[in-house]
Enzyme design. Structure first.
Site, short mmCIF file in Angstrom:
data_model
loop_
_atom_site.label_atom_id
_atom_site.label_comp_id
_atom_site.label_asym_id
_atom_site.label_seq_id
_atom_site.Cartn_x
_atom_site.Cartn_y
_atom_site.Cartn_z
CB ALA A 133 -17.52 -2.26 15.86
CD GLU A 184 -2.83 1.36 2.83
OE1 GLU A 184 -4.03 0.37 2.45
OE2 GLU A 184 -2.48 2.55 3.26
CG ASN A 239 -19.44 -3.61 8.61
OD1 ASN A 239 -20.63 -3.41 7.52
ND2 ASN A 239 -18.67 -2.81 8.60
#
Length: 313
Positions: A169, A32, A178
């Site tokens: 959460a 990344e 989710n």
């Protein structure tokens, strides 16, 4: 001479085969990057891409700033990767401050540029500290975004997941629910937030499997060289930094080369333990620097593809 049990255990470890001996090089990696803000940062980024590209990553992803603040720079970086390299780029995309029409415009531009992989995220609010609020004409969450992207074009889609639970959460179970919604909507894999204990990943992997999820879970690895920066990021995303790791970096503020060696050692050991637990795919958060990620990949047995081909000839 008398030895304690702990000393005997340490001696056994020291006499065992070296941690990184005879690895077969069967690991696969992805990297990344973030879009550069300045010309100097751009030079650093492209130097890093050129260094890591010979390791034949599965893909390289480019991040997207809060509220779409790096939209143009993200697109420019991804487009350049397509144009100037053989790498497969994955563009990050969020729901923040964008209508469905605006997102469709962005992703169609990606498709036209040759991009086939999107990292779909809900995203962080453009104003730090404020709760996420969906755009009135936008997607409410990452699961909706995944479904919307699939309706636009047959993208390969990655999503995020949190081994230590997303800080917003209600519980680890709702966080897992989710994740399942995002995968059911069409995502191909989930990339984890960074973590520093292999057991954190293994426990999460077992929990995911118990929930009936068989989609690939890709561990996100952050080689740490700046502990203060890492602590700040970790606080935002719910990742814990073990006390032993803090202690290893103590007194190294004025010793950057030593920090690099310590950082590489910590991350390499984490990856080796993950490898021992069956992990063969790793995603590295490079922070646009190649040195640490390259060193860890080398220890895992990866070699530049061109060099490998020449050796085999």
């Amino acid at each position: 001479m008398n030895f304690t049990l702990n000393q005997l255990e340490e001696a056994r470890r020291a006499l065992d085969a070296p941690l990184f001996a005879n690895l077969s090089g069967d690991a696969h990696v992805s990297f990344e990057f973030f879009p550069p803000k300045t010309e100097k940062m751009e030079q650093t980024l492209w130097s890093s891409i050129q260094t890591l590209a010979p390791l034949a990553p599965r893909f390289v992803s480019v991040t997207y700033g809060a509220g779409g603040s790096t939209r143009e720079r993200t697109h420019a970086t991804v487009a350049r990767i397509v144009k100037e390299t053989d790498l497969a780029p994955a563009a990050h995309l969020t729901c923040v401050d964008a209508s469905k029409a605006e997102i469709e415009e962005v992703v169609r531009a990606y498709w036209d540029a040759g991009v086939r992989h999107i990292v779909a995220l809900r995203g962080d609010p453009s104003e730090p500290g404020k709760p996420f609020a969906p755009h009135p004409d936008g997607y409410a969450n990452a699961a909706e975004l995944v479904a919307g992207l699939k309706a636009i074009a047959p993208f390969d889609i990655s999503v995020a997941t949190y081994p230590e639970t997303h800080p917003e959460a209600a519980s680890s179970q709702t966080d897992l629910d989710n994740l399942k919604r995002k995968l059911d909507a069409g995502a191909s894999r989930a990339i984890t937030q960074f973590f520093f204990s292999p057991d954190t990943f293994f426990r999460f992997r077992d929990k995911v499997a118990a929930a009936g999820i068989s989609t690939e879970i890709l561990p996100g690895i952050l080689p740490v060289s700046n502990v203060a920066q890492t602590r700040k990021i970790a606080a935002m995303c719910g990742a814990s930094i073990p006390s032993w790791m803090d202690q290893l970096f103590e007194g190294l503020d004025d010793h950057p080369a030593t920090r690099q060696l310590v950082a590489a050692t910590i991350s390499a050991e984490l990856c080796r333990r993950l490898y021992a637990g069956g992990v063969r795919n790793f995603h590295f958060y490079t922070l646009n620097r190649a040195e640490l990620s390259y060193a860890i990949c080398h220890l895992l047995g990866l070699r530049p593809q061109t060099a490998a081909k020449e050796a085999a000839a």
